[in-house]
Design a protein around this motif. Structure first.
Motif, mmCIF file in Angstrom:
data_model
loop_
_atom_site.group_PDB
_atom_site.id
_atom_site.type_symbol
_atom_site.label_atom_id
_atom_site.label_comp_id
_atom_site.label_asym_id
_atom_site.label_seq_id
_atom_site.Cartn_x
_atom_site.Cartn_y
_atom_site.Cartn_z
ATOM 1 N N UNK A 1 0.831 -1.199 0.000
ATOM 2 C CA UNK A 1 0.000 0.000 0.000
ATOM 3 C C UNK A 1 0.869 1.254 0.000
ATOM 4 N N UNK A 2 2.010 1.155 0.690
ATOM 5 C CA UNK A 2 2.875 2.326 0.777
ATOM 6 C C UNK A 2 3.438 2.706 -0.598
ATOM 7 N N UNK A 3 3.503 1.759 -1.509
ATOM 8 C CA UNK A 3 3.999 2.111 -2.847
ATOM 9 C C UNK A 3 2.984 3.005 -3.562
ATOM 10 N N UNK A 4 1.734 2.927 -3.141
ATOM 11 C CA UNK A 4 0.695 3.714 -3.802
ATOM 12 C C UNK A 4 0.370 3.199 -5.200
#
Lengths: 342, 655, 270
Positions: free
Chosen positions: B179-182
């Motif tokens: 999720x942090x990669x977007x």
């Protein structure tokens, strides 16, 4: 040296103080005696004469904010009133009931005075200083805390102290002037839930809690929601008990299942619901797991009726658990109670 | 366009549905999808300007990749595992287990044969004789706490250098990074009800049918699926590629198997229910003779029943995962899991450590044990299968997570290759890239070695099948799968009662009021107890069979109801349809075994009106056991229970 | 006539209600064992506020809705994956500590500062929403403190209903003692409303809403400002689980009639 101020307010009649206010007075007297501190009591009422007279025997300094704007609870007027009382008393410790009226404004007042606030206090202790007990995580974790900053507001939960009672006598009251902001809010009154049946009775000695089992299929394979409703309401009628419910039962309204029409979210005990104080509690058709039982933290004498001999109540959460069908037991209880009345 | 729905009493109503176009739609977020999305996003992050990662459905936008997960939280996984972590480590070469809560390197492995200290276990005469010898010779064989440690374990069983993991925590760790990669979105709490199929291009070759995306489950419906308050028809998410990783009982995988069939000779016939507890060990006392070090791994067999294998994995911070596997080849129609698990943890060899512990978490899950023999078509036009539902689990080494992860990484590599080449996601292209990678990998080699390794468990009287099965596994394991027993594996419903016909007869008599046999009478009493007192059926039945009552302590030994609430934290939000559906009610009424009830992990199935089990959605942990624990079959192969897409389940992240 | 509202909802994250909680005290003060590992949800009462806010914004076109949430970034992200599917909002994340033990005054200061700095926020149109109490600290003070810091003196707590009128005034129902509601009419924004359960069901998950939200949520999370909360002289003397275990008498062998008789006697003459 602490200066203690107890904040109190009148009840719906406008003259007498609420029971919770009188409980805070007791707490204030105890604390002042222990700390050898000075004690003042602030009164918010349309007319503080009667309230002051009831407090005469406390021998505390009495301060009051009176007048029409303070007849009803409202943030802007109450905050101004409490701010003025606190400034007049130059209080370092402020005790007040955690009533809807004061819970609404106490934090704001503390901020105006550069102070701090803690709410839902269940006990005040400490050896030299002041230590307050309160619960975190929905009555699941108990903490004792203290603060360096002053003034420190402590809002006491109802039922944690005995209500102060002393002989009424004429009392000298210092009227405190309040500068009010422009009023933008009008209180128009009180409204009971639309279902008509008032089932929440905070002053009742007994709490009756209905769990989701009442609307589940019974041994004949059928749901008996109407019968369940009659049994519960019948019991409330004869005993004057307050009605609580588990979350799963009040939530059923959304799922098209048979529900008990007189239940609202206001009845919910535990989880996202209330944690009331009653001397006795009777749980029916509720499993007694932790989320249910957190709302029972302040119920002294607990009994439960459940079909499951291994339900949560049997494991140190209730005093007595009856392994039985609540439909049968409650029908008999109701008929016995009615016979007794007759 | 049509949507596959399994037959039911009434056809699914059709509604106006919202539609959304994406590039890649994914069903299920588990280790396989973690491997897929990790590999895809890593390549993408390293080459952000690569035009391959531009969306085809929304030109000018980045690739639109969405993943839908049924569970209410991506951490609500249901497995504590020990894995060699070969594939996981190749994705994370610098993996530090300390970064993942509850993860630790495997330090010590033991295989224990557990004797029955109670005498209630259904052991064959042969096994009883062997047990007696072990007992008599006692110390000579190193017998301690009614357990005999195998002096040597074959290398194929070793997980040395691997990891003990909580899949809940591992999923959360992987999901947070994704999720942090977007770049991708993972949506929990969103069950996918079915794949969207194109119409068949040719009736002669149904395998040519394409998958066009995913249909999400309807919300705001009543138990039967009919619109109710706040109805919202599930959206159609149309995708160029649909990645199916919804596990062995997932609705999408099941629908594809039903529509396309399985490759010749393949079937989903071997299953097991894994049920486990996460237990916090009591504080170490000075007089304790030994402790369980983090990274300790035990495999056990022999107790509570000869067919039930068990495990104990030690995590850091005094947490252990302890569980059992109840296999479909345990023909006993009254097989169950929760009560057996309670007896298992009380075996002296385990209880020595677990006594005075606290139940932290609990969960259950079906394992597809057919492995290679249950492998579906791995790819088709517009879709690919990864993970356990794609038959990747290796039942010889007892390993599935690492294989699942690796199949995901293989698909991601294939997808990147196709994106870069500008090629569409056709069956041919996916076969040439994904399937080819998989076939050439260690996952495939392992699957082939394991293909017949467990044949020995099928056939022969109870007890001896366990011994024969173990020999079969050893044979296959030591010869790289070249030697194994031959066996015909019957469909799951036929495995029930296959080796217990007399018991089934007793059961039938027990169920009928005209009971004749003592065993039947006992069972009848147990059933009566279950009906009258609301006592769980499986619980009453095991008591009737001579298993001692559980001494509940409210902390570790708790009722199944409590395990649901305090261990599994099971919940279901309102507004979804029942996802367990009994297809032919007459078959249920006529069914004497009712194994679905005894094997239900969450006590969500109970004796209902007139013989049809009653289902309570709020208690379902989505283990899928009912799917293969049905003694009836409307078509001779599949069960009479339809396990559909549903919402809710476990809310524990420690599993 | 629709009123343009600027609604800011303050909502924290709390452990999923069924989790087993155990306090531990570390160097940074008390906390919950494995709190970062436990699944989290949006604070239930604050969630009611959010749903009410969304309904209100939907009824009043041109209105804006912000969700201000303070918590560890990773946990916020996890919870937003569920919340973001339900309604459209702009997330304003503050990367801070988890749990109920930090001082509410510090929390309020950070929230107020963040809200005051929201680009495009018109304070005259502001409705500050939140839960009337959190499921962690359970104090019911943070929202009032934020309101005071923003200079809002029309505040309501335990709100179950708001009816906005065409002239911009609104009627509010607040929970008071005795299972009743106090009814007030406020002349208009700005105001603070601390919500109880309200009357709205949890909105359904809508993937399109989620998709749209995520385009702004992920960048916002990445930019979330790390914040520490000062203890403000708050000291914990002890933090513990309640020890009370009752000696339960389990009555299995009485008939319903006998039980009823025993209960009637217990209930007494009330």
């Amino acid at each position: 040296m602490e200066t203690i101020l107890v904040l109190t307010h009148a009840d719906e009649t406008g003259s007498a103080l609420t029971k919770a206010s009188l409980e805070a007075v007791t707490a204030g007297k105890e604390l002042a005696a222990r700390l050898n501190a000075s004690l003042a009591i602030g009164i918010v009422a349309i007319d503080a004469t009667a309230a002051a007279s009831a407090l005469a025997s406390t021998v505390a300094r009495l301060l009051a904010v009176s007048g029409e704007p303070f007849a009803q609870p409202r943030y802007s007027t109450d905050a101004a009133a409490l701010e003025a009382l606190c400034r007049a008393a130059e209080a370092s410790i402020v005790l007040a009931p955690a009533s809807a009226r004061f819970a609404r404004v106490a934090a704001g007042v503390a901020h105006r005075l550069g102070g701090f606030v803690d709410t839902h206090i269940t006990a005040i202790g400490g050896t030299d200083g002041v230590e307050a007990t309160r619960w975190f995580y929905r009555q699941r974790v108990e903490a004792v805390l203290s603060r360096d900053g002053r003034p420190w507001f402590l809002l006491l939960d109802a039922g944690t102290h005995a209500a102060f009672a002393g002989p009424p006598a004429p009392a000298q009251v210092e009227q405190v002037a309040v500068e009010l902001p422009a009023l933008r809010t009008t209180v128009t009154g009180l409204r009971a839930p639309s279902q008509g049946t008032q089932t929440i009775r905070p002053d009742a000695k007994l709490l009756f809690v209905a769990g989701a089992g009442w609307t589940k299929k019974q041994s004949d394979g059928q749901v008996h929601a109407a019968e369940a409703g009659d049994l519960i309401l019948g019991f409330l009628r004869t005993t004057g008990a307050s009605l609580g419910s588990s979350k799963s039962l009040v939530d059923q309204g959304g799922e098209g299942q048979p529900v008990l029409p007189f239940l609202t979210h206001l009845n919910q005990i535990g989880q996202t619901g209330a944690t009331p104080r009653h001397a006795r509690g009777l749980s029916t058709c509720c499993h007694g797991e932790e989320p249910h039982v957190v709302g029972w933290r302040f119920i002294a004498d607990r009994r439960a009726i459940n079909l499951d001999p291994n339900c949560g109540w049997t494991r140190g959460k209730a005093d007595v658990v009856y392994i039985a069908d609540a439909f049968q037991v409650m029908a008999k209880v109701n008929s016995l109670l009615e016979a007794k009345k007759a | 366009m049509s949507v596959e729905t399994t037959p039911a009493d009434s056809p699914a109503p059709e509604f106006e549905r919202q539609t959304m176009e994406v590039d890649i739609a994914c069903a299920g977020f588990g280790p396989a999808m973690g491997g897929f999305l990790t590999t895809l996003t890593r390549e993408w992050s390293e080459h952000p300007e690569d035009p391959a990662f531009e969306s085809k459905v929304a030109p000018g936008m980045p690739l639109q990749v969405l993943c839908y997960e049924r569970a209410d939280d991506i951490a609500a996984g249901v497995s504590g595992v020990v894995t060699r972590a070969q594939g996981i480590r190749s994705s994370f070469p610098h993996l530090n287990p300390a970064e993942i809560p509850m993860a630790v390197e495997v330090k010590r492995e033991r295989v224990l044969y557990l004797l029955d200290p109670i005498g209630a276990s259904r052991r064959s005469l042969t096994l009883r004789a062997a047990d007696a010898v072990l007992h008599t010779a006692g110390r000579l064989f190193g017998l301690k706490d009614h357990a005999f440690e195998l002096p040597w374990t074959p290398a194929f069983l070793h997980k040395h250098g691997g990891l003990v993991l909580s899949i809940g925590q591992f999923n959360q760790w992987v999901g947070s990074q994704l999720m942090a990669t977007g770049l991708v979105q993972i949506w929990p709490g969103t069950p996918v009800s079915a794949p969207i199929f194109s119409e068949a291009t040719s009736k002669d070759d149904p395998a040519e049918e394409a998958v066009l995306g995913l249909r999400l489950a309807d919300q705001g419906v009543d138990r039967t699926g009919a619109p109710a308050g706040g109805f919202m028809a599930g959206m159609d998410v149309r995708a160029l590629l649909t990645v199916v990783g919804d596990g062995p009982v997932g609705a999408v995988g099941q629908a594809i198997d039903k529509r396309l069939g399985l490759p010749p000779g393949h079937a989903h016939r071997e299953w097991a229910l894994g049920m486990k507890m996460v237990i916090e060990l009591p504080p170490i006392e000075s007089d304790q003779d030994s402790t369980l070090e983090p990274g300790t791994v035990w495999h056990t067999f022999g107790y509570p029943e000869p067919e039930i294998f068990g495990f104990l994995y030690v995590h850091p911070e005094r947490l252990v995962s302890v569980g059992i596997f109840v296999p479909s080849w345990m023909g006993d129609p009254l097989r169950t899991a929760y009560r057996y698990l309670q007896h298992y943890i009380q075996h002296p060899a385990l209880w020595r450590y677990l006594k005075d512990g606290t139940l932290r978490s609990w969960g259950a899950k079906s394992l597809e044990e057919s492995g290679k023999r249950g492998e579906p078509f791995l790819a088709g036009d517009g879709f690919a299968r990864i993970g356990e539902g794609s038959g990747s689990t290796n039942m010889l080494t007892g390993s599935g997570v690492d294989e699942a992860w690796t199949t995901g990484t293989q698909l991601a590599e294939a997808v990147v290759e196709l994106l870069r080449a500008g090629k569409p996601f056709t069956r041919k292209n996916l076969s040439a890239t994904y399937e080819a990678r998989r076939r050439a990998s260690w996952v495939e080699r392992g699957a082939r070695e394991a293909e017949n390794a467990r044949n020995g468990f099928h056939g022969g009287p109870r007890g001896s099948s366990m011994v024969k099965g173990m020999i079969g596994m050893a044979l296959a394991g030591l010869t790289g799968g070249r030697f194994s027993f031959q066996a015909h594996i019957p469909p799951p419903h036929k495995q029930i009662a296959l080796r217990a016909p007399s018991f089934s007869r007793s059961l039938r008599k027990g169920w009928d009021t005209s009971s004749q046999t003592a065993e039947g009478l006992q069972l009848k009493q147990a059933v009566d107890l279950a009906i009258a007192d609301g006592r769980p059926l499986h619980d009453a039945l095991l008591t009737a069979r001579g298993w001692p009552e559980i001494p509940f302590d409210g902390r570790l030994l708790v009722t199944q109801q409590d395990a649901l609430l305090i261990g599994g934290k099971v919940q279901a939000i309102p507004g979804f349809a029942d996802h367990v559906v009994f297809l032919n009610k007459q078959l249920c009424i006529a069914c004497v075994e009712k194994t679905c009830i005894a094997m239900c992990s969450g006590q969500a199935l109970t004796l209902g009106d007139g013989g049809v089990p009653a289902f309570e959605r709020e208690k379902c942990v989505h283990c899928g056991a009912c799917l293969w624990n049905c003694a009836q079959s409307p078509d001779g192969e599949h069960s009479n229970i339809d396990f559909r897409a549903g919402s809710g389940g476990l809310h524990s992240a420690e599993n | 006539m629709a009123n343009v509202l600027h609604i800011v909802v303050c909502a924290g994250i709390v452990p999923d209600p069924l989790q087993t909680l155990e306090p531990v005290t570390g160097p940074a003060g008390p906390g919950l064992k494995n709190e970062m590992v436990l699944p989290a949800v949006l604070d239930p009462w604050a969630a009611s506020a959010l749903y009410e806010a969304a309904a209100l914004a939907a009824k009043n076109p041109g209105s804006k809705l912000w969700l201000v949430s303070l918590g560890p970034k990773a946990k916020l992200q996890q919870v937003m994956m569920t919340v973001a599917q339900k309604i459209a909002f702009e997330l304003v994340p503050i990367d801070g500590p988890i749990g109920g033990f930090p001082d509410a005054h510090s929390t309020a200061a950070v929230l107020a500062e963040t809200i005051a700095a929201l680009p495009g926020l018109d304070k005259a149109k502001l409705l500050l929403f939140g839960g009337w109490e959190s499921a962690t600290r359970g104090a019911g003070v943070t929202l009032q403190l934020v309101g005071e810091r923003l200079g809002i003196i029309d505040q309501f707590q335990g709100v179950d209903q708001i009816d906005l009128r065409d002239d911009g005034s609104f009627e509010v129902l607040e929970r008071v003692e005795g299972g009743k509601h106090q009814v007030s009419v406020c002349a208009g924004t700005p105001a603070v409303l601390g919500w109880a359960t309200g009357n709205l069901a949890e909105p359904r998950n809508n993937p399109q809403t989620g998709m749209a939200n995520m385009r702004t949520i992920m960048p916002a999370l990445q930019k979330a400002k790390p914040t520490t909360l000062a203890p403000n002289g708050l000291r914990y003397v002890s933090v513990a689980l309640p020890k009370q275990q009752r000696t339960t008498r389990v009555v299995k062998d009485l008939t319903p009639d006998e039980i009823a008789a025993e209960l009637v006697e217990w209930i007494g003459a009330e």
